[in-house]
Design an enzyme around this catalytic site. Structure first.
Site: not given
Lengths: 328, 328
Positions: A46-48, A83, A188, A229, A238-239
């Site tokens: 995960r993570g852009a 995603r 996370q 993101d 973002n998150k």
């Protein structure tokens, strides 16, 4: 090892299984596209920026499995949609696909895609280093930086965006401490950010997301620094929780920074056009195996939120620090 | 049954074990003061008004165990300090102790303490009903109310403060929905608020604490309503995260209300004099048995925070709705 990589001998995508950290460090191998898509959906990777590279390696796997172009496109559409919010996944898929298209045989297509995917992975590291250089100018010796989720090396191939800036600043001899917000519902911050900072012996204190306002009022934080993101016309996705931190930082006059590679920029698009992934209610009803809420409770669980430029002091990219026009 | 009660036959304090909800509904019996203190420390019983009644019943148990007044006072000091932030625990202890002092024998002291503790429990319900009446005037048909932690019947003997207001408003025929914040790190929102509202068939949606800003911006919330652990000269102590919600509510022009009995008022005291309980790092490192952060990470874990009157539209008490002077 890197967060995500290609194994030339085994011809598989290798990645650190981020769902098991910090309890176990395990490498997962994906030899088929559906395994990689599953790993993406379950947030093993995960993570852009890391998703961008995963997308590119996914094209390599796809080239080895399909019989024709329509099949390839169908498989890649599944990959892009694994995603929806981070733009990088599509970006990585499209770059490797474009390279693949130069090939005349499946083997050639696969080779071109692999070459491009590896280039993207190298670029990601170089880009993070540049983000680190530019961003570190914004950090002062003695700063305590609050961050949310994980925009570290585990969100990228290596080094990290937001945490990369902190690594670079520390490398310059600045003393920087980090406050990591645990980042509900999937933690996370607790699982990944705390882990990777401790690995590097960077001082980190863990708090619940809801403590942000108190630590800001108490003067325990000088700056907020997060990843992104997707950057659109009016602000940053973002998150989930990022917007809350930005509102609270503004109220306490604490500068709020975003670190993001240009590959996360999608500035022709408006925030209204971006799909915010809504994830399973189970993420709030269970914690691991343990039930922590009634099984029949209604849950709202968007995985991301939108923060307008008004609340963002600057965005740190590999080409320099951008101050949204709004502050001009 | 009530959240906390006295069993005349068994001569024990009975309470709903709130650490097991929503998975199991179990009644715990405390026949000795150390059992009750342990139950308070482990949050088997929690919530400022319920702690007041627990304190009073604790005096009854203490009277049956000690041989003299200095011993009694020493035991009760342990009880008062079991949790330092909510004023009600000391308030309940002191009320029952004062009554006990009218007795000449241990048996008489115990009887007077029990009489007073039972009176306090009845008062608590009556007070909550009055808070409900006054507070319900602030709620309109169709409102969606965001709440944090549990200020419901599980925080009191019955009915509840913040959730009591909602119950009363619904009883008047108003349609009210609730957004419950899960309330990290111990998830009283997920475990207790969601559970007790579902029991009463009151519509409730669970979110992470960090989603507060998004639901407010999206217009999904009209009002914020929480309880209090202590009201002092300059504002209100309540569960960690309350201050964040107040800051975010202000930024979105959403009124922020506190519901609290006058027994939670300690307005001769300044916020600087109040001890904020800091709880174990394990609350953030583990979720049940599951490890969710590195074992050696540093943790900041205050259980409460302070919200100044500037951010509070009104406080709902059993004597009426108080608007802090600051708004005058």
């Amino acid at each position: 090892m890197r967060t995500i990589d290609w194994d030339d001998e085994k011809e598989v995508v290798k990645l650190i299984d981020q769902t098991l950290l910090p309890v176990a460090y395990k490498i997962v191998e994906c030899s088929r596209l559906d395994e990689l898509i599953d790993a993406i959906r379950r947030l093993k990777v995960r993570g852009a920026p890391a998703l961008g590279v995963a997308g590119a390696f996914g094209v390599v796997l796809a080239c080895m499995q399909v019989r024709n172009e329509p099949e390839l496109e169908a498989e890649l559409e599944k990959l892009r949609k694994a995603r929806p919010t981070a733009i990088n996944l599509s970006y990585g898929v499209n770059r490797a696909l474009q390279a693949a298209m130069r090939g005349r045989t499946p083997q050639e297509m696969r080779n071109y895609a692999l070459e491009e995917a590896k280039r993207l992975a190298e670029e990601d590291i170089a880009v993070n280093r540049k983000i680190g250089e530019y961003g570190s100018e914004l950090l002062d010796d003695g700063d305590v930086v609050l961050t949310h989720c994980n925009a570290g090396r585990l969100a990228c191939v290596d080094w990290g965006t937001a945490l990369g800036v902190i690594r670079t600043a520390i490398g310059q001899g600045k003393m920087i401490k980090v406050i990591a917000c645990e980042t509900r519902p999937l933690n996370q911050g607790s699982r990944l950010t705390a882990w990777e900072l401790l690995q590097d012996k960077i001082p980190v204190t863990l708090i619940t997301d809801s403590m942000c306002a108190v630590v800001m009022r108490e003067g325990k934080v000088n700056k907020v620094l997060v990843g992104a993101d997707r950057v659109v016309k009016e602000g940053v996705f973002n998150k989930i929780g990022t917007y809350m931190h930005a509102v609270v930082a503004k109220a306490h006059k604490i500068p709020f920074y975003v670190a993001a590679p240009l590959s996360s920029f999608d500035t022709k698009r408006s925030c209204k056009e971006v799909e915010i992934e809504e994830r399973s209610p189970e993420e709030l009803i269970f914690s691991g195996e343990k039930q922590i809420a009634p099984l029949d409770v209604r849950v709202y669980n968007p995985a991301f939120d939108f923060t307008p430029f008004e609340l963002i002091e600057a965005i740190i990219t590999e080409k320099g620090v951008v101050r949204p026009d709004i502050h001009a």
